[in-house]
Design an enzyme around this catalytic site. Sequence first.
Site, mmCIF file in Angstrom:
data_model
loop_
_atom_site.group_PDB
_atom_site.id
_atom_site.type_symbol
_atom_site.label_atom_id
_atom_site.label_comp_id
_atom_site.label_asym_id
_atom_site.label_seq_id
_atom_site.Cartn_x
_atom_site.Cartn_y
_atom_site.Cartn_z
ATOM 1 N N HIS A 1 -3.499 -5.220 1.219
ATOM 2 C CA HIS A 1 -2.968 -5.501 2.565
ATOM 3 C C HIS A 1 -2.900 -7.007 2.835
ATOM 4 C CE1 HIS A 1 -2.916 -1.389 4.305
ATOM 5 N NE2 HIS A 1 -3.722 -1.171 3.278
ATOM 6 N N GLU B 1 -1.462 -8.553 5.072
ATOM 7 C CA GLU B 1 -1.405 -8.857 6.514
ATOM 8 C C GLU B 1 -2.805 -8.969 7.122
ATOM 9 O OE1 GLU B 1 -1.010 -6.013 5.122
ATOM 10 O OE2 GLU B 1 -1.791 -4.380 6.368
ATOM 11 N N CYS C 1 0.825 -1.207 0.000
ATOM 12 C CA CYS C 1 0.000 0.000 0.000
ATOM 13 C C CYS C 1 0.868 1.271 0.000
ATOM 14 C CB CYS C 1 -0.993 -0.062 1.147
ATOM 15 S SG CYS C 1 -2.451 0.919 0.798
HETATM 16 N N1 GLN Z 1 -3.307 6.347 0.024
HETATM 17 C C1 GLN Z 1 -2.319 6.195 1.068
HETATM 18 C C2 GLN Z 1 -1.050 6.956 0.749
HETATM 19 O O1 GLN Z 1 -0.733 7.183 -0.397
HETATM 20 C C3 GLN Z 1 -2.003 4.734 1.285
HETATM 21 C C4 GLN Z 1 -3.116 4.042 2.003
HETATM 22 C C5 GLN Z 1 -2.712 2.797 2.731
HETATM 23 O O2 GLN Z 1 -1.526 2.527 2.956
HETATM 24 N N2 GLN Z 1 -3.677 2.036 3.180
HETATM 25 O O3 GLN Z 1 -0.347 7.289 1.662
#
Ligand code: GLN
Length: 193
Positions: free
Chosen positions: A174, A176, A82
């Site tokens: 994610h 995890e 992410c």
């Molecule tokens: N959109 C977030 C960012 O760019 C990431 C979101 C997340 O890690 N769940 O920081």
Amino acid sequence: MTKIGVIAFQGDVSEHVLAMQRALEGKGSAVAIRQARAVSDCDGLVLPGGESTAICRQLESTGMAQELIDAARRGVPIMATCAGLVLVSREIEGDCKVRPLGLMDTVIGRNAFGPQRESFEMDLEVAGFSRPYRAVFIRAPAIVRAGPEVEVLARLGEIIVAARQKKILALAFHPELTEDLRFHHLFLKMLEA
Ligand code: GLN
């Protein structure tokens, strides 16, 4: 014994540590790390999600950013999820607040699914997996362009949501947060090669 360090500035650090411990099946340990000097003790690293602007600031102020760049150069595997996927990229579309580490030849869209799609789950077809993977996306970024060295593992339409470049595994979702440890096992295999 294998030691995996989870960069612990933000995000679901304890979930990452637990999921990695389960995947290691007693053959190693996963630990939360907050100090730059801890990076060089690790055989593999996890860069969790969170808010990439804040994580970027913390990586820089602690000296962890340079440690991660050095670890990647030594071939230490890194799982970036992410916001982590944002941070390992080469470039972020239309953004100047986050300075990515440039570990992967990727360009990221931070709001790739639109601001109204806060979170969702999706069955993904993943290269090398025999059955779909249920992925949890939370305000997810995605890879909108990738260079020739990037191996695409999963797409949603046009955009890339899982990819690998040498020893960096980048996931827009994610891993995890689900019981399915196939991406963790794939990552741990990268430590052997
Ligand atoms: N959109 C977030 C960012 O760019 C990431 C979101 C997340 O890690 N769940 O920081």
